[in-house]
Write an enzyme that holds these catalytic residues in place. Sequence first.
Site, PDB file in Angstrom:
ATOM      1  N   GLU A 260       0.888  -1.161   0.000  1.00 12.54           N
ATOM      2  CA  GLU A 260       0.000   0.000   0.000  1.00 12.54           C
ATOM      3  C   GLU A 260       0.925   1.209   0.000  1.00 12.54           C
ATOM      4  O   GLU A 260       1.524   1.530   1.017  1.00 12.54           O
ATOM      5  CB  GLU A 260      -0.898  -0.071   1.235  1.00 12.54           C
ATOM      6  CG  GLU A 260      -2.209   0.641   1.038  1.00 12.54           C
ATOM      7  CD  GLU A 260      -2.094   2.064   1.466  1.00 12.54           C
ATOM      8  OE1 GLU A 260      -1.669   2.887   0.617  1.00 12.54           O
ATOM      9  OE2 GLU A 260      -2.411   2.360   2.615  1.00 12.54           O
ATOM     10  N   CYS A 294      -1.668   8.724   2.732  1.00 13.80           N
ATOM     11  CA  CYS A 294      -1.393   8.186   1.385  1.00 13.80           C
ATOM     12  C   CYS A 294      -2.524   8.533   0.435  1.00 13.80           C
ATOM     13  O   CYS A 294      -2.311   8.761  -0.747  1.00 13.80           O
ATOM     14  CB  CYS A 294      -1.166   6.686   1.450  1.00 13.80           C
ATOM     15  SG  CYS A 294      -2.394   5.836   2.425  1.00 13.80           S
ATOM     16  N   GLU A 393       4.397  12.972  -4.892  1.00 15.79           N
ATOM     17  CA  GLU A 393       3.696  12.954  -3.610  1.00 15.79           C
ATOM     18  C   GLU A 393       4.445  13.853  -2.637  1.00 15.79           C
ATOM     19  O   GLU A 393       5.608  13.616  -2.332  1.00 15.79           O
ATOM     20  CB  GLU A 393       3.647  11.524  -3.067  1.00 15.79           C
ATOM     21  CG  GLU A 393       2.907  11.427  -1.762  1.00 15.79           C
ATOM     22  CD  GLU A 393       2.795   9.991  -1.245  1.00 15.79           C
ATOM     23  OE1 GLU A 393       3.830   9.320  -1.109  1.00 15.79           O
ATOM     24  OE2 GLU A 393       1.665   9.566  -0.984  1.00 15.79           O
TER      25      GLU A 393
HETATM   26  P1  NAI Z   1       9.283   4.687   4.528  1.00 19.64           P
HETATM   27  O1  NAI Z   1       8.384   4.084   3.525  1.00 19.64           O
HETATM   28  O2  NAI Z   1      10.746   4.526   4.283  1.00 19.64           O
HETATM   29  O3  NAI Z   1       8.941   4.075   5.980  1.00 19.64           O
HETATM   30  C1  NAI Z   1       7.821   3.287   6.268  1.00 19.64           C
HETATM   31  C2  NAI Z   1       8.226   2.080   7.088  1.00 19.64           C
HETATM   32  O4  NAI Z   1       9.169   1.295   6.345  1.00 19.64           O
HETATM   33  C3  NAI Z   1       8.915   2.389   8.410  1.00 19.64           C
HETATM   34  O5  NAI Z   1       8.519   1.425   9.370  1.00 19.64           O
HETATM   35  C4  NAI Z   1      10.375   2.216   8.078  1.00 19.64           C
HETATM   36  O6  NAI Z   1      11.164   1.907   9.201  1.00 19.64           O
HETATM   37  C5  NAI Z   1      10.325   1.051   7.121  1.00 19.64           C
HETATM   38  N1  NAI Z   1      11.485   0.933   6.214  1.00 19.64           N
HETATM   39  C6  NAI Z   1      12.249   1.932   5.695  1.00 19.64           C
HETATM   40  N2  NAI Z   1      13.200   1.425   4.907  1.00 19.64           N
HETATM   41  C7  NAI Z   1      13.062   0.078   4.901  1.00 19.64           C
HETATM   42  C8  NAI Z   1      13.728  -1.005   4.266  1.00 19.64           C
HETATM   43  N3  NAI Z   1      14.758  -0.802   3.456  1.00 19.64           N
HETATM   44  N4  NAI Z   1      13.289  -2.271   4.488  1.00 19.64           N
HETATM   45  C9  NAI Z   1      12.228  -2.496   5.276  1.00 19.64           C
HETATM   46  N5  NAI Z   1      11.568  -1.521   5.922  1.00 19.64           N
HETATM   47  C10 NAI Z   1      11.965  -0.246   5.739  1.00 19.64           C
HETATM   48  O7  NAI Z   1       8.885   6.206   4.645  1.00 19.64           O
HETATM   49  P2  NAI Z   1       9.653   7.445   5.343  1.00 19.64           P
HETATM   50  O8  NAI Z   1      11.086   7.456   4.988  1.00 19.64           O
HETATM   51  O9  NAI Z   1       9.344   7.465   6.770  1.00 19.64           O
HETATM   52  O10 NAI Z   1       8.904   8.654   4.635  1.00 19.64           O
HETATM   53  C11 NAI Z   1       9.315   9.083   3.332  1.00 19.64           C
HETATM   54  C12 NAI Z   1       8.132   9.345   2.441  1.00 19.64           C
HETATM   55  O11 NAI Z   1       7.363   8.174   2.298  1.00 19.64           O
HETATM   56  C13 NAI Z   1       7.146  10.366   2.933  1.00 19.64           C
HETATM   57  O12 NAI Z   1       7.545  11.652   2.652  1.00 19.64           O
HETATM   58  C14 NAI Z   1       5.902   9.980   2.167  1.00 19.64           C
HETATM   59  O13 NAI Z   1       5.928  10.533   0.884  1.00 19.64           O
HETATM   60  C15 NAI Z   1       6.012   8.489   2.056  1.00 19.64           C
HETATM   61  N6  NAI Z   1       5.163   7.776   3.037  1.00 19.64           N
HETATM   62  C16 NAI Z   1       3.984   7.237   2.607  1.00 19.64           C
HETATM   63  C17 NAI Z   1       3.137   6.610   3.494  1.00 19.64           C
HETATM   64  C18 NAI Z   1       1.839   6.047   3.058  1.00 19.64           C
HETATM   65  O14 NAI Z   1       0.942   5.888   3.853  1.00 19.64           O
HETATM   66  N7  NAI Z   1       1.682   5.687   1.797  1.00 19.64           N
HETATM   67  C19 NAI Z   1       3.447   6.517   4.918  1.00 19.64           C
HETATM   68  C20 NAI Z   1       4.738   7.064   5.277  1.00 19.64           C
HETATM   69  C21 NAI Z   1       5.538   7.681   4.352  1.00 19.64           C
END
Ligand code: NAI
Length: 491
Positions: A260, A294, A393
Amino acid sequence: MGQHLSRTVAEGRAFMQLINGQPADALSGERIDVVSPSDGKVFASIPAAGAADIDRAVKSSREAFENGPWSRMPAFERGRLLTRLGLLIEKNGDELAALESRDTGKPIRQGKADVTSTMRYYEFYGGAADKIHGDTIPFLDGYTALTLREPHGVVAGIIPWNYPMQILARVAGAAFAMGNTLVVKPAEDASLTTIRIAELALEAGFPEGVFNVVTGYGRDAGAALSAHRDIDYVTFTGSTMTGTAIQQAAAINNRGVTMELGGKSPQIVFADADIEKALPVLVNAIIQNGGQTCSAGSRVLIEKPIYEAVSTELAARFGKLVAAPHDADGDLGPMVNKKQQGQVKSFIAAAEEAGVSVLARGSVDPSAPQNGFYVAPALFGSVDPKANIAQQEVFGPVLSLFAFEGEEEAVRLANSTDYGLVAGVWTKDGARQHRVAKKVRAGQVFVNGYGAGGGIELPFGGFKKSGHGREKGFEALYDMSATKTIVFNHG
Ligand code: NAI
Ligand code: MG
């Protein structure tokens, strides 16, 4: 009491993970500071797990899945545990809302709304656990064929920071209803309610090891979890880039995934729409949770004859929006961390520099602490559909307006990004409602409303780069299980 509680909750606490029913520090002893986005100050800490901690948690979930009481528990009893967890969440709602609000910076009323949705997920999946079943299939003479819906086994849930409690609930509710066990890694920026809810699950009577929580950075704990050989299925909500990395990691073991991911969701406003009804929804769809959603409605496409009138109204409303500390309960809170604040501010600055017209800016409450991660909302008008701000985004309180002429252009613009998560269509013309809803590439389409991903009962997920697989509703139960076909030859 409410305000006092939200400022002091969790002060100074060294939180623990929950592995096999026991509080657990990281094996390395390393910790991550927990920062309040409202003032930038550290108020607690969580363990920084590494691969060895993940291994412990996965072993515990494997043992619970194969040999524990969970493996023999009838579906209705699993459902009862989920229902009981929902009731405990309701009972502890004030504490959970305060914890979520302080940890993420979201206004306290959003924290409360999140508790209500979270409770509803456990209630819904508690009721669904014993109501989903396989088929019998007409087959050859002398045969009986049937299908069973079996759990995958050990599911890994990687959760983001924007709606931690709710996103955990839609993963955990569906996973447990189908009989899986779960290792959850919440985001390093928002792990507190996940830890608390896993404690409440123990209190509700979930057997040890069914619901394990590891906390840590994505690059360490998250990467180790998604690549672990003994995980049977991975579910992730978060950024598109991290989603790709997690799919690559899961591919090492050829495991299934639910993704997602991001969005750039459009709302299409036709000239015949009920504008008074639409206006507050158009604003809320991008301001809720500070735009860190999102399914945020980050693009509004307006039919030319009403473009001036609607953009003027939206500008008036945007100009009045105020970002304030979580416990002041303003229109929006701060961004979740300094990085997110920097990202949103640089999107705004780059659009301004590129000459995109700024129709309005909201403000930051002058009494908000200087070191909080605030961003004044921004409204951009007559945006070029190819512009960066129209395609990327932003994940913040930034709304872009576009003018269109006629239905065909509206659909083309709506579909002109890499994403396809949610869309809104505003028109009184019934035939047009159907035509446009079918042509827009989005996992959910709202007509004369906008749910921002809401609705526990409603299947949710993306087309295109917004991901694949479906969460919420009964559909999630299919993602969280695998079909086994059994054929009896009695001829
Ligand atoms: P991210 O997608 O990197 O983090 C989300 C989760 O993934 C966290 O639990 C993080 O620890 C984990 N994660 C990060 N790198 C990983 C890896 N290599 N392997 C496994 N797990 C990993 O998002 P981040 O860096 O916090 O935010 C960056 C951008 O992501 C935001 O600016 C936004 O655009 C987007 N985002 C989108 C979301 C949504 O609901 N679709 C939610 C959060 C962020
Ligand atoms: Mg935090």
